[in-house]
Enzyme design. Structure first.
Site, PDB file in Angstrom:
ATOM      1  N   ASP A   7       8.766  28.884  -4.115  1.00  0.00           N
ATOM      2  CA  ASP A   7       9.323  28.749  -2.775  1.00  0.00           C
ATOM      3  C   ASP A   7       8.818  27.410  -2.223  1.00  0.00           C
ATOM      4  OD1 ASP A   7      10.706  29.154  -0.453  1.00  0.00           O
ATOM      5  OD2 ASP A   7       9.939  31.163  -0.068  1.00  0.00           O
TER       6      ASP A   7
HETATM    7  C1  NOJ Z   1      11.809  29.190   2.267  1.00  0.00           C
HETATM    8  C2  NOJ Z   1      12.315  30.589   2.196  1.00  0.00           C
HETATM    9  O1  NOJ Z   1      11.222  31.473   2.097  1.00  0.00           O
HETATM   10  C3  NOJ Z   1      13.266  30.843   1.046  1.00  0.00           C
HETATM   11  O2  NOJ Z   1      13.823  32.114   1.208  1.00  0.00           O
HETATM   12  C4  NOJ Z   1      14.332  29.792   0.996  1.00  0.00           C
HETATM   13  O3  NOJ Z   1      15.225  30.058  -0.058  1.00  0.00           O
HETATM   14  C5  NOJ Z   1      13.660  28.446   0.817  1.00  0.00           C
HETATM   15  N1  NOJ Z   1      12.773  28.179   1.950  1.00  0.00           N
HETATM   16  C6  NOJ Z   1      14.660  27.309   0.682  1.00  0.00           C
HETATM   17  O4  NOJ Z   1      15.276  27.075   1.894  1.00  0.00           O
END
Ligand code: NOJ
Length: 750
Positions: free
Chosen positions: A264
């Protein structure tokens, strides 16, 4: 995703690649502004592309932008290895469907698959190859803002949704036109943070992990999901971006997953903040744990070149890796990135999905699907006969969300547009003969700092400069002049979502005051709640004749509500989460473990016993929802009351639609195990099915029961976990929700 020819293609490339080129493939960057001024740009992203230091990009926002980036990447890559493009397509792309939590309330897997299929087609037409969905974090805590994106509290329902969404996004081949690769997220237990605080850690019994949080991932993998995203949180003291036992061990080792694992956003460097060591150390911990791509942080790019020469001795972090081992881990991750690209057809054609792809699907079709999905998602919690309304009702439409567009989209609708939303006032106006009167009645929230916070992704909440007394007086006058008031209350779009935990997940105070004022008028109230989580509504049902939980329903959310209110659609939504009566009850679920001192009526009714909660305020149970008709459940019948493991037993129940309107009934089967080696959930969902019944129609529904349904994990540790089942009694409960069930006993012989 691998097959022989793609494995060969990957091996051929790997044999030619330099170490730097391999490390470049592991770098996953955000598009930001993209290549705004064409080939001459000198942005950090452009420089990375020129140097072959990017493997994939997310957030491009247009086909032209993805094409420009691909062109630059191919020019900068000696071996002409293409990028792939990803995006957060959580509940629709341009066509925004109801929130995932709302879609879960439909309990309709074909519908969920169709929404994902439509989203995939819109995303693919924009040059996207992968979407960061489905989000399949089971959660039981209404404080947690990302409940909005989740499939709710139950692993069985979540698993069905994981599979339906994966099928919808990928079809049978994510490389086919109009399809994209799914990414199951967030692995794992992101939905169980302490106190509902986003990003916080989860300390769980391994049994809970194995039985509640992991199964939806196994179901998504079984449906063919091509990728997985790691979660920010730690699970039992080990942050997920360093959790080899769960990523390499359980995910790859137990489910057979052979796709791509991405971090993430900056999740790898955040391992240092978790206390796992210096930047170089955490880079190797993530790589060794099985994180193949580094999203945004660029820590692989920064540290791996040197680590591949020197290896690392970090005894304080319990980590010693030779240079050779580091290079082998880089190879492993790079091969997975390339394997993913091969599976997307990009190694055969670097322009796959970027040129010659089908155009976006017809938005008018998407809108119809969105409207149907919104009507199917809303949950009717109370109806004293007030609904459905006749179109000639003199209606007053009151509330801060009565004429709203942007908030209806719900959180994580990054490609949605407020202008696509039909507000409730317009949707109701289109179906009602006398146009409804309208008053906002109050501000959505009262604190300026909160308004500022809610507008973090663009303004969706503004303050009406009039005094509250003035606004209330206007609303009360409108209510008095009407036959019925439709009250539109709830949360703003970013009240729920990432980093939007709430201490007190209830209706904001000005809205409670509005409802109190409207209740004094004596005009019957229909309350529609638009929200991104399970709000504690205690007491509201005593003030209104009908209560509809409509979530944030996307571009056609209000139209779906209007269809229900005027009886042009039948209410069929069922709660995918227990709705607390008071905020302090959370976390809450139907599947809690029993205690030695259960509250009275515990198995039949949710417990009372809070000093500050009136006895007549009860949570709405998981699975609950009303229709405009009555469905009668006959006594469940078992084909045998004793069985040997391996035998299949059937449980049948006869349903009769005793009312005058059609029913879409979700029949739910729960199991409890009162004689086990450890405490088992009071009851848990093991099967469900949806049937349509015309007025007066009778139908038999049959579930097949096998001993595996009563299996459970015993897990002193993750590695030592075993799934067992005991001879003896289990109870099977059938009904329209997790509370109002009829039970039968089945004995498994030794
Ligand atoms: C953080 C989020 O937790 C995740 O769900 C998301 O896909 C990513 N950022 C990318 O935007």
């Amino acid at each position: 995703m691998g097959n022989r020819s793609s494995e060969d293609a990957v091996a051929r490339l790997m044999a030619e690649m330099t170490l730097a080129e391999k490390i470049g493939q592991l770098n996953l960057l955000a598009a930001g502004e993209g290549l705004t001024t064409g080939a001459a740009t000198d942005t950090p992203l452009a420089k990375r592309l020129d140097a072959g230091e990017v493997g994939a990009i997310f957030g491009t926002k247009s086909l032209a932008s993805a094409q420009a980036l691909q062109e630059r990447a191919l020019a900068g890559s000696r071996l002409k290895i293409p990028l792939f493009f990803a995006e957060d397509v959580i509940h629709g792309h341009r066509t925004v469907f109801p929130l995932p939590l709302a879609l879960a309330a439909s309990w309709d897997m074909a519908l969920i698959e169709a929404t994902a299929g439509f989203a995939a087609a819109e995303a693919a037409a924009e040059g996207l190859h992968q979407v960061y969905a489905p989000m399949i974090d089971v959660t039981r805590d209404a404080r947690w803002g990302r409940m909005a994106e989740s499939p709710g509290e139950d692993p069985h329902l979540a698993g069905a949704i994981a599979a339906a969404m994966t099928r919808g996004l990928q079809g049978t081949d994510p490389a086919a036109p109009g399809r994209v690769a799914a990414c199951l997220k967030h692995f794992v237990a992101y939905g169980a943070p302490l106190s509902g605080r986003d990003y916080d850690n989860a300390s769980l019994a391994w049994e809970d992990l194995l039985e509640i949080y992991l199964p939806p991932f196994a179901d998504g993998v079984a449906a063919g999901a091509a990728s997985v995203m790691a979660a920010f949180n730690a699970v039992n003291k080990l942050p997920m971006h360093a959790h080899g036992p769960l990523i390499e061990g359980w995910l790859r080792g137990r489910t057979g997953f052979d796709g791509l694992v991405v971090s993430d956003y900056t999740g790898i460097r955040e391992l240092s903040a978790h206390g796992l060591g210096a930047p170089a150390t955490v880079v190797l911990r993530a790589l060794a744990a099985g994180i193949d791509m580094d999203m945004v942080g660029e820590d692989y790019l920064t540290h791996l070149p040197a680590l591949a020469e020197t290896g690392l001795k970090a005894p304080e972090a319990g980590l010693t890796l030779s240079a050779e081992r580091v290079r082998a881990l880089i190879d492993r991750a790079c091969a997975r990135v390339l394997g993913f690209k091969a599976g997307l057809g990009l190694l055969d054609d670097p322009w796959r999905g970027l040129t010659g792809s089908p155009a976006a699907p017809d938005r008018a079709e998407g809108r119809k699907l969105a409207r149907k999905a919104a009507a199917r998602s809303a949950v009717l919690l109370k109806n004293d006969g007030l609904l459905p309304l006749s179109p000639d009702t003199r209606l007053a439409l009151i509330g801060p969300l009565a004429d709203d567009r942007a908030n209806m989209l719900g959180t994580w609708s990054v490609s949605g547009r407020a202008e696509d939303v039909t507000p409730l006032l317009e949707a109701v106006g289109a179906l009602a003969a006398p146009p409804p009167s309208h008053a906002a009645g109050c501000n959505l929230v009262e604190d300026d700092w909160l308004i500022e916070r809610l507008n973090v992704h663009g303004t969706t909440v503004t303050r009406d400069p009039r005094s509250e007394a003035n606004m209330l007086a206007e609303a009360v006058a409108a209510a008095k002049a009407a036959d019925v008031v439709l009250v539109a209350l709830g949360e703003a779009k970013e009240h729920a979502g990432e980093s939007s935990s709430r201490l007190c997940p209830d209706l904001p105070a000005p809205q409670r005051r509005l409802l109190d004022a409207l209740a004094t008028t004596g005009t019957p109230l229909v309350v529609a709640v638009f929200a991104g989580r399970a709000l504690a509504l205690g007491g509201i049902e005593q003030q209104c004749g009908a209560l509809l939980y409509a979530w944030h329903g996307g571009i056609a959310g209000p139209e779906g509500v209007a269809d229900l209110v005027f009886g042009r659609a039948e209410p069929s939504g069922r709660l995918p989460v227990t709705l607390p009566a008071a905020p302090g009850q959370t976390p809450l679920s139907h599947a809690e473990d029993p205690t030695g001192r259960p509250w009275t009526g515990r198995f039949a009714k949710f417990r009372t016993g809070w000093l500050d909660l009136a006895d007549d305020s009860q949570p709405y149970p998981f699975g609950f929802g009303l229709s405009y008709t009555e469905v009668d459940y006959g006594p469940p019948r078992l084909s045998a009351t004793e069985a040997r493991p391996g035998e299949r037993i059937s449980l049948s129940v006869t349903l009769t639609n005793t009312g005058a309107r059609p029913a879409i009934e979700t029949v739910q089967l729960y199991l409890s195990d009162p004689e086990a080696r450890i405490t088992r959930p009071a009851r848990r969902l093991v099967a469900f099915c949806q049937v349509e019944l015309a007025p007066g129609e009778e139908r038999e529904v049959t579930f097949e029961i096998g001993a595996e349904m009563a299996q459970y994990p015993l897990a002193p540790s993750l590695e030592a976990a075993e799934w067992v089942r005991d001879p003896g009694r289990i109870l099977l409960h059938v009904g329209p929700n997790s509370r109002d069930t009829l039970s039968e006993t089945l004995t498994w012989l030794a």
